[in-house]
Scaffold this active site. Structure first.
Site, mmCIF file in Angstrom:
data_model
loop_
_atom_site.group_PDB
_atom_site.id
_atom_site.type_symbol
_atom_site.label_atom_id
_atom_site.label_comp_id
_atom_site.label_asym_id
_atom_site.label_seq_id
_atom_site.Cartn_x
_atom_site.Cartn_y
_atom_site.Cartn_z
ATOM 1 N N ALA A 14 0.805 -1.225 0.000
ATOM 2 C CA ALA A 14 0.000 0.000 0.000
ATOM 3 C C ALA A 14 0.842 1.282 0.000
ATOM 4 C CB ALA A 14 -0.924 -0.015 1.216
ATOM 5 N N CYS A 21 1.673 -11.911 4.801
ATOM 6 C CA CYS A 21 1.974 -11.140 3.591
ATOM 7 C C CYS A 21 3.299 -10.398 3.733
ATOM 8 C CB CYS A 21 0.824 -10.212 3.212
ATOM 9 S SG CYS A 21 0.958 -9.561 1.530
ATOM 10 N N ASP A 55 -4.009 -2.070 3.800
ATOM 11 C CA ASP A 55 -4.279 -1.357 2.544
ATOM 12 C C ASP A 55 -5.272 -0.237 2.789
ATOM 13 O OD1 ASP A 55 -2.989 -3.860 1.365
ATOM 14 O OD2 ASP A 55 -3.292 -2.534 -0.354
ATOM 15 N N ASN A 114 -6.785 -5.827 4.294
ATOM 16 C CA ASN A 114 -5.389 -6.234 4.055
ATOM 17 C C ASN A 114 -5.425 -7.536 3.265
ATOM 18 O OD1 ASN A 114 -2.519 -5.707 4.566
ATOM 19 N ND2 ASN A 114 -2.570 -7.521 5.871
ATOM 20 N N LYS A 115 -4.254 -8.045 2.935
ATOM 21 C CA LYS A 115 -4.117 -9.254 2.107
ATOM 22 C C LYS A 115 -5.076 -10.361 2.515
ATOM 23 C CE LYS A 115 -2.049 -9.748 -0.710
ATOM 24 N NZ LYS A 115 -2.654 -9.487 -2.039
ATOM 25 N N LYS A 158 -3.470 5.762 4.903
ATOM 26 C CA LYS A 158 -4.192 4.551 4.490
ATOM 27 C C LYS A 158 -5.585 4.498 5.138
ATOM 28 C CE LYS A 158 0.273 2.267 4.074
ATOM 29 N NZ LYS A 158 1.257 1.493 4.843
HETATM 30 C C1 RUB Z 1 0.230 -6.188 0.265
HETATM 31 C C2 RUB Z 1 -0.401 -6.121 1.618
HETATM 32 C C3 RUB Z 1 0.321 -5.340 2.689
HETATM 33 C C4 RUB Z 1 -0.246 -3.910 2.713
HETATM 34 C C5 RUB Z 1 0.612 -2.962 3.557
HETATM 35 O O1 RUB Z 1 -0.636 -6.696 -0.727
HETATM 36 O O2 RUB Z 1 -1.492 -6.598 1.836
HETATM 37 O O3 RUB Z 1 0.108 -5.903 3.950
HETATM 38 O O4 RUB Z 1 -0.310 -3.403 1.400
HETATM 39 O O5 RUB Z 1 1.886 -2.820 2.960
HETATM 40 P P1 RUB Z 1 -0.145 -6.751 -2.268
HETATM 41 P P2 RUB Z 1 2.898 -1.643 3.399
HETATM 42 O O6 RUB Z 1 1.101 -7.574 -2.298
HETATM 43 O O7 RUB Z 1 -1.288 -7.383 -2.991
HETATM 44 O O8 RUB Z 1 0.086 -5.323 -2.721
HETATM 45 O O9 RUB Z 1 3.042 -1.754 4.895
HETATM 46 O O10 RUB Z 1 4.161 -1.990 2.652
HETATM 47 O O11 RUB Z 1 2.318 -0.343 2.973
#
Ligand code: RUB
Length: 299
Positions: free
Chosen positions: A21, A116, A187, A197-198, A223
């Site tokens: 995200a 994830c 996300d 989230n994932k 977010k």
């Molecule tokens: C990634 C995912 C992450 C969040 C947060 O999904 O679910 O947990 O996006 O990420 P995808 P961050 O691989 O489908 O993009 O902490 O790096 O912002």
């Protein structure tokens, strides 16, 4: 054939060469600046970007911030470049705050589980390790893309004791390994404090609740969604069937939803740049963002 930075970035986000995200929000801000420089229709650029990863409000907030700045500045390329730089600086400052507050949660000899590949979670764990703490992390593989492999590489190379598990082992590990906390990225965080989230996050969180293990979400406030409410707060992205089943089986349908919704009752705390809040405190932050205030949140 791709043409220019805007199209290249759109393709990279859609095909997940840029993912997570935070990373997609920063890339989307730069892509909006590129769209202006390349003389594209800003309204069309905005729509195209919003459709790349519809479940990530981080991307929406970044695009809307850039759209407002671009239209207010009469689409002056220098002003729009400065706005993208401003968003990136804000995101970096907010990340530093998340890491600062989040690393207070890590205890020596603690055992944690993550799902994830959240850079907010990883940055925090790495910072805690660098400050001398020793702990262990279990990470799910994360079907079908295998983002958990990125997570274990990052953690192991920072000297953190790391164990990879298949997604369906999460409940068993939570039940048997004396896990101190489940650490997740976001996300989207909704007005009601739900987490998007994932896919699989909700199952991990429900196993954690059943075993009395706290769940913490690590996320910058960009977010948080001003608009995401109700039972289905954001569209859940569905990706191609081939990601799950590369060779089709006749007569078999495939579904590939890539995010899910975890209700606020399953989340103990949300680690933001302004401090650790409860899901019920998400509303105030969402309202601030809805009023157009996209700046680091200070508690
Ligand atoms: C990634 C995912 C992450 C969040 C947060 O999904 O679910 O947990 O996006 O990420 P995808 P961050 O691989 O489908 O993009 O902490 O790096 O912002």
């Amino acid at each position: 054939m791709l043409e220019g930075e805007f199209e290249d970035t759109v393709d990279a986000i859609r095909t997940m060469r840029i993912r997570g995200a935070g990373a997609i929000a920063r890339a989307a801000a730069r892509a909006m600046a590129a769209a202006v420089r390349e003389g594209r229709d800003i309204e069309a650029a905005r729509r195209t970007l919003l459709n790349t990863r519809p479940s990530a409000v981080s991307l929406r907030n970044a695009v809307e911030f850039m759209y407002q700045r671009a239209t207010a500045a009469g689409e002056d390329p220098d002003a729009v470049d400065s706005a993208a730089a401003e968003f990136e600086a804000y995101a970096a400052e907010a990340r530093a705050g998340v890491v600062r507050h989040g690393s207070r949660l890590m205890v020596d000899f603690g055992r944690y589980l993550t799902h994830c590949n959240s850079s907010a979670v990883i940055d925090t764990l790495v910072a805690a390790r660098r400050s001398g703490r020793r702990f262990e992390v279990f990470a799910t593989e994360t079907r079908p893309w295998g983002q958990g492999h990125l997570t274990v590489q990052a953690l192991a190379s920072a000297g953190i004791e790391t164990t990879l598990i298949v997604d369906s082992a999460a409940r068993h590990i939570i039940a048997t390994e004396d896990i101190h906390a489940v650490l997740l990225g976001a996300d989207t965080v909704t007005m009601a404090g739900s987490l998007i989230n994932k896919v699989g996050t909700a199952s991990v969180a429900s196993a954690a609740r059943d075993h009395g293990v706290p769940v913490y979400v690590f996320t910058e406030t960009y977010k948080f969604s001003p608009a995401a409410m109700g039972r289905n707060p954001v569209p859940i992205e569905e990706r191609p069937a081939e990601e799950v089943l590369p060779c089709p089986i006749p007569g078999v349908k495939v579904r590939n939803p890539v995010f899910d919704v975890t209700p606020p009752e399953m989340v103990k705390g949300i680690v933001t740049e302004g401090g650790i809040i409860t899901p019920s405190q998400a509303r105030a932050i969402c309202e601030r963002i809805g009023a157009g205030d996209l700046s680091p949140h200070v508690a």
